[in-house]
Every structure is written in structure tokens, then in C-alpha cells.
Design an enzyme around this catalytic site. Structure first.
Site, PDB file in Angstrom:
ATOM      1  N   ARG A 170       0.819  -1.088   0.010  1.00 57.04           N
ATOM      2  CA  ARG A 170       0.182  -0.191   0.010  1.00 57.04           C
ATOM      3  C   ARG A 170       0.682   1.356   0.033  1.00 57.04           C
ATOM      4  NH1 ARG A 170      -2.669  -3.611  -1.036  1.00 57.04           N
ATOM      5  NH2 ARG A 170      -4.852  -4.010  -0.496  1.00 57.04           N
ATOM      6  N   SER A 245     -11.483  -0.686   1.920  1.00 58.73           N
ATOM      7  CA  SER A 245     -10.908  -1.053   3.397  1.00 58.73           C
ATOM      8  C   SER A 245     -10.253   0.229   4.051  1.00 58.73           C
ATOM      9  CB  SER A 245      -9.767  -1.942   3.119  1.00 58.73           C
ATOM     10  OG  SER A 245     -10.093  -3.350   2.505  1.00 58.73           O
ATOM     11  N   GLU A 343      -6.369   3.659   5.639  1.00 54.07           N
ATOM     12  CA  GLU A 343      -5.966   3.433   4.062  1.00 54.07           C
ATOM     13  C   GLU A 343      -6.219   4.748   3.237  1.00 54.07           C
ATOM     14  OE1 GLU A 343      -5.991  -0.361   2.425  1.00 54.07           O
ATOM     15  OE2 GLU A 343      -6.853   0.549   0.734  1.00 54.07           O
TER      16      GLU A 343
HETATM   17  C1  LIG Z   1     -15.535  -0.845  -2.804  1.00 55.53           C
HETATM   18  C2  LIG Z   1     -14.012  -0.459  -2.789  1.00 55.53           C
HETATM   19  C3  LIG Z   1     -13.354  -1.377  -2.906  1.00 55.53           C
HETATM   20  C4  LIG Z   1     -11.934  -1.436  -2.837  1.00 55.53           C
HETATM   21  N1  LIG Z   1     -10.821  -2.425  -3.058  1.00 55.53           N
HETATM   22  C5  LIG Z   1      -9.766  -2.436  -2.984  1.00 55.53           C
HETATM   23  C6  LIG Z   1      -8.841  -3.230  -3.037  1.00 55.53           C
HETATM   24  O1  LIG Z   1      -9.341  -4.513  -3.124  1.00 55.53           O
HETATM   25  N2  LIG Z   1      -7.456  -2.928  -3.064  1.00 55.53           N
HETATM   26  C7  LIG Z   1      -6.975  -1.720  -3.221  1.00 55.53           C
HETATM   27  O2  LIG Z   1      -5.730  -1.628  -3.071  1.00 55.53           O
HETATM   28  N3  LIG Z   1      -7.688  -0.794  -2.974  1.00 55.53           N
HETATM   29  C8  LIG Z   1      -9.215  -0.807  -2.871  1.00 55.53           C
HETATM   30  N4  LIG Z   1      -9.892   0.181  -2.915  1.00 55.53           N
HETATM   31  C9  LIG Z   1      -9.365   1.428  -2.901  1.00 55.53           C
HETATM   32  C10 LIG Z   1      -9.276   2.315  -4.358  1.00 55.53           C
HETATM   33  O3  LIG Z   1     -10.296   1.674  -5.168  1.00 55.53           O
HETATM   34  C11 LIG Z   1      -7.910   2.290  -4.898  1.00 55.53           C
HETATM   35  O4  LIG Z   1      -6.903   2.636  -4.048  1.00 55.53           O
HETATM   36  C12 LIG Z   1      -8.099   3.073  -6.193  1.00 55.53           C
HETATM   37  O5  LIG Z   1      -6.660   2.653  -6.998  1.00 55.53           O
HETATM   38  C13 LIG Z   1      -7.980   4.593  -6.142  1.00 55.53           C
HETATM   39  O6  LIG Z   1      -8.038   5.101  -7.413  1.00 55.53           O
HETATM   40  P1  LIG Z   1      -8.902   6.328  -7.617  1.00 55.53           P
HETATM   41  O7  LIG Z   1      -8.666   6.623  -8.971  1.00 55.53           O
HETATM   42  O8  LIG Z   1     -10.396   6.163  -7.172  1.00 55.53           O
HETATM   43  O9  LIG Z   1      -7.986   7.181  -6.620  1.00 55.53           O
HETATM   44  P2  LIG Z   1      -8.715   8.568  -5.855  1.00 55.53           P
HETATM   45  O10 LIG Z   1      -9.415   8.154  -4.689  1.00 55.53           O
HETATM   46  O11 LIG Z   1      -9.365   9.640  -6.648  1.00 55.53           O
HETATM   47  O12 LIG Z   1      -7.340   9.208  -5.327  1.00 55.53           O
HETATM   48  C14 LIG Z   1      -6.674   8.564  -4.263  1.00 55.53           C
HETATM   49  C15 LIG Z   1      -5.246   9.153  -4.079  1.00 55.53           C
HETATM   50  O13 LIG Z   1      -4.567   9.096  -5.307  1.00 55.53           O
HETATM   51  C16 LIG Z   1      -4.266  10.281  -5.857  1.00 55.53           C
HETATM   52  N5  LIG Z   1      -4.286  10.081  -7.473  1.00 55.53           N
HETATM   53  C17 LIG Z   1      -5.604   9.558  -8.112  1.00 55.53           C
HETATM   54  N6  LIG Z   1      -5.034   9.631  -9.414  1.00 55.53           N
HETATM   55  C18 LIG Z   1      -3.833  10.325  -9.543  1.00 55.53           C
HETATM   56  C19 LIG Z   1      -3.070  10.655 -10.649  1.00 55.53           C
HETATM   57  N7  LIG Z   1      -3.342  10.233 -11.804  1.00 55.53           N
HETATM   58  N8  LIG Z   1      -1.678  11.270 -10.503  1.00 55.53           N
HETATM   59  C20 LIG Z   1      -1.223  11.402  -9.004  1.00 55.53           C
HETATM   60  N9  LIG Z   1      -2.184  11.122  -8.072  1.00 55.53           N
HETATM   61  C21 LIG Z   1      -3.450  10.535  -8.383  1.00 55.53           C
HETATM   62  C22 LIG Z   1      -4.887  11.209  -5.385  1.00 55.53           C
HETATM   63  O14 LIG Z   1      -4.318  12.539  -5.368  1.00 55.53           O
HETATM   64  C23 LIG Z   1      -5.209  10.732  -4.097  1.00 55.53           C
HETATM   65  O15 LIG Z   1      -4.209  10.866  -3.259  1.00 55.53           O
HETATM   66  C24 LIG Z   1     -11.495   0.035  -2.896  1.00 55.53           C
HETATM   67  C25 LIG Z   1     -12.078   0.815  -2.832  1.00 55.53           C
HETATM   68  C26 LIG Z   1     -13.564   0.692  -2.912  1.00 55.53           C
HETATM   69  C27 LIG Z   1     -14.511   2.072  -2.666  1.00 55.53           C
END
Ligand SMILES: Cc1cc2nc3c(=O)[nH]c(=O)nc-3n(C[C@H](O)[C@H](O)[C@H](O)COP(=O)(O)OP(=O)(O)OC[C@H]3O[C@@H](n4cnc5c(N)ncnc54)[C@H](O)[C@@H]3O)c2cc1C
Length: 349
Positions: A170, A245, A343
Site C-alpha cells: 500500500r 478497506s 488507508e
Molecule cells: C468498494 C471498494 C473496494 C476497494 N477495493 C480495493 C482493493 O481491493 N485493493 C486496493 O488496493 N484498493 C481498493 N480500494 C481503494 C481504491 O479503489 C484504490 O486505491 C484506487 O486505486 C483509487 O483510485 P482512484 O482513481 O479512485 O483514486 P482517488 O481516490 O481519486 O485518489 C486517491 C489518491 O490518489 C491520488 N491520485 C489519483 N489519481 C492520480 C494521478 N493520476 N496522479 C497522481 N495522483 C493521483 C489522489 O490525489 C489521492 O491522493 C477499494 C475502494 C472501494 C470503494
């Protein structure tokens, strides 16, 4: 202030852009669909001394009730390119604004192995290297070749190799040592042509027994297991209104583990992570500290289907989510002297 570029909007409610559905407004908000727009927006932020926050799918995010007094840039750069093949490897580049699960589906449909266990994770491609997403025994760092970024420090494009990304559980340089420095524009992966899917997790091995499934079958199984835990976003499932999570699985020394085990007087589930280190499932700690699934505090609750997910039961405020988080952290610490670390990313606190 009248923003330039003109497509910058003001006072945009961020709750609509997060899977938790919580959070106040962004002072400025814009979606960008190419690199020129991205640099224009970053320049606007710098010229006006505004903090610039990069938003993906908002699936790992808790926004404060007060919102964010800066510029939120929602990355929408799209495109998938099959670059080359070398032996059994297929090199693919996906732009940051691609939907992650659609990208997994794209790879699986072509028989490419390496990310099938990461099916159903919400968010965009650009968000996956940030916390090195992982599930069911795979981490995205296993297949990332390089990450193309805009470097806010130098104002230039940087191409970071897998090693330079500093991936760990992570973690990466993007969310630790170089937090807020790089904007991910695209990610390049090496996937395995006709490769065997990875089946290391109990849930999956039980599902298939002795059979060797295809990557497509593993994707379907992962999606089905995740749906049962409300870990796939589904507007019809109120338990999926979460940020996934909410706590990382704590990594403790073997010595610490023995201390907890002795206090508990029974075995505790663990995953090995390295010499003298074990990972304890945070869900186990939460449940055994007395927090049952469905436990509710105001409009915030623990998911009825997964002890690690905090959900918005409708109209929850960020404060209610934080209060619930603190209650759980306190309860686990009181009982096990283990500090749970959240997280999701916190914005505007
Ligand atoms: C139902 C559910 C299940 C999930 N299951 C998992 C799982 O199994 N495993 C897991 O690891 N995670 C899981 N997650 C967490 C999440 O989906 C991941 O961390 C995902 O990769 C976040 O991506 P996002 O585009 O939504 O980022 P955001 O939530 O929009 O941003 C998260 C962070 O990343 C940064 N960020 C986003 N895009 C960029 C970019 N292009 N450049 C620089 N920084 C950026 C943002 O500034 C912020 O700091 C889950 C979430 C949910 C809601």
C-alpha cells in the site's frame, strides 16, 4: 477571481465525486482530458498560490465537510495502447483516466494474465500505482514496467521505472516520500500472454479446488467474491458506499505477534511479509475488539458485509466517519496495543 482557463468551475460539491459520497465543496474544480490542459491547470494553481489536488475515481478518498480551499483537477486522459510483445510478455500502456476495472476486462478478454485478481477495484488507472493496489495475492507493482508522470517540481515529464516507484504494501514514492509531486499520466504494464492466473488466496483456491481456471474464470470468481463483501461499487448495494478497506492490515514484528497471541490465548490469522514480520488482518482485530459488522454511529457504519469497510448509510458527514474511525482505532488499541492506520487519503482536514 475569474478563473482562466474558463472551464474551471467554482464551489463544486466533492461528495458527488467520491464513492463514500461525503465531503464539502472544492473552491475550484476542473476536468482535464489531455496533457496541455493538465499543465494549464497546474499553472493556474501556481499563479494563484492554490493547492492543487489530483482526483481520480474518488474511491480512496475522505473529503472534509468544509471541503477543499484549492483546485481539484479530475484526470480524464484516456487511451489504451498495445505497445509490443516480447516472448510471452505483452506490453500495454493505459492512460491515467481509464477506468481500472474496464482495463482489467480489456486485458482478460485478450487472455493476458497478471491483473485478473485486481478485478472490481474501483477508480482509475492513474490511482493504482499511488497506493500499489492489491487484492487476492496480486499487487499492481508485480506488472508495472514504468509510470509516466508530470513532475510538479521540475515542470517536466518524468518516466519512472518500477524500482524508482518504490513500491511496497500500500505504498509507493507517490504516497510517501514524493507525495503530491507527480501527476500520473499513464502506466505501462507487462502482462503474460496465455499466462496462468494467480491463485494463492484461500477464497479463490476453495472456489476452484484442483481445477486450473482461465484468467476469465478467475476474474468472474473475484468479482463474485467481492460482490458478496460489497467490495464492488453497486448503486443498489448500500454497503458498497465506502472507500473500500478503511484500515491497512498492520505489519508487526514476530515478537509483537507472539505478545498478542499470548494475551489472546489462541492463534491469530497472519500473512508472512518478510523476515521477522507478519501482517495481521485488520478485520480480525476490529471484530475481536468487539465491533460487529453493521455497527452504526449516526449515519456512519461498519459494512454489514465486510468489517474493514466504513460506509455512509445515507447523509453521513465526514465528521461521523472520522468519529467512527477513531472509536474503532481506540477500541483496537485498548485491546491489542496495535495502531490501526487508515488507508484512504484525507482531503481538506
Ligand atoms: C468498494 C471498494 C473496494 C476497494 N477495493 C480495493 C482493493 O481491493 N485493493 C486496493 O488496493 N484498493 C481498493 N480500494 C481503494 C481504491 O479503489 C484504490 O486505491 C484506487 O486505486 C483509487 O483510485 P482512484 O482513481 O479512485 O483514486 P482517488 O481516490 O481519486 O485518489 C486517491 C489518491 O490518489 C491520488 N491520485 C489519483 N489519481 C492520480 C494521478 N493520476 N496522479 C497522481 N495522483 C493521483 C489522489 O490525489 C489521492 O491522493 C477499494 C475502494 C472501494 C470503494
Amino acid at each position: 477571481m475569474s478563473p482562466d482557463p474558463a472551464y474551471i468551475r467554482q464551489n463544486v460539491l466533492l461528495s458527488e465525486y467520491t464513492t463514500l459520497g461525503v465531503g464539502g465543496p472544492a473552491r475550484f474544480f476542473a476536468e482535464c482530458s489531455d496533457e496541455n490542459e493538465l499543465t494549464d491547470l497546474i499553472r493556474f494553481g501556481q499563479a494563484n498560490s492554490l493547492e492543487v489536488f489530483i482526483l481520480g475515481g474518488g474511491s480512496n478518498l475522505l473529503v472534509s465537510d468544509a471541503g477543499f480551499d484549492g483546485l481539484v483537477v479530475k484526470l480524464g486522459i484516456r487511451g489504451i495502447e498495445m505497445c509490443s510483445t516480447n516472448g510471452d510478455k505483452c506490453r500495454i500502456t493505459a492512460s491515467a483516466g481509464e477506468n481500472w476495472d474496464e482495463f482489467v476486462e480489456f486485458a482478460v478478454a485478450r487472455g493476458l494474465a497478471g491483473i485478473e485478481c485486481l478485478s472490481g477495484i474501483p477508480g482509475l488507472v492513474g490511482g493504482t500505482p499511488i497506493q500499489n493496489v492489491g487484492a487476492y495475492g496480486e499487487e499492481v507493482s508485480d506488472v508495472v514496467v514504468s509510470v509516466r508522470c508530470f513532475d510538479r517540481k521540475t515542470g517536466r515529464i518524468a518516466l519512472l521505472s518500477n524500482v524508482e516507484c518504490g513500491f511496497a504494501y500500500r505504498k509507493s514514492i507517490f504516497n510517501v516520500s514524493e507525495r503530491d509531486r507527480y501527476v500520473v499520466i499513464s502506466v505501462t504494464y507487462d502482462l503474460t500472454i496465455d499466462g496462468s492466473p494467480k491463485i494463492v488466496y484461500k477464497d479463490l483456491s476453495e472456489h476452484f479446488g484442483d481445477r486450473r481456471p482461465s484468467v476469465a474464470e478467475v476474474r468472474e470468481a473475484v468479482l463474485s467474491i467481492r460482490r458478496k463483501k460489497s467490495m464492488v461499487i453497486d448503486p443498489a448495494d448500500p454497503n458498497s458506499r465506502s472507500a473500500g478497506s478503511f484500515f491497512k492490515n498492520p505489519v508487526v514484528s514476530s515478537f509483537e505477534y507472539e505478545r498478542i497471541k499470548m494475551k489472546e490465548g489462541r492463534d491469530i490469522p497472519t500473512f508472512p511479509v518478510g523476515p521477522d514480520l507478519v501482517k495481521i488482518p485488520a478485520a480480525w482485530l476490529i471484530e475481536n475488539a468487539g465491533f460487529i459488522k453493521g455497527f452504526r454511529l449516526g449515519n456512519a457504519a461498519i459494512s454489514e458485509n465486510h468489517s474493514l469497510a466504513l460506509v455512509n448509510r445515507g447523509g453521513a458527514t465526514a465528521k461521523e466517519i472520522i468519529d467512527l474511525m477513531n472509536l474503532i482505532k481506540h477500541g483496537v488499541f485498548e485491546r491489542y496495543s496495535v495502531e490501526l492506520v487508515p488507508e484512504p487519503v484525507f482531503l481538506g482536514f
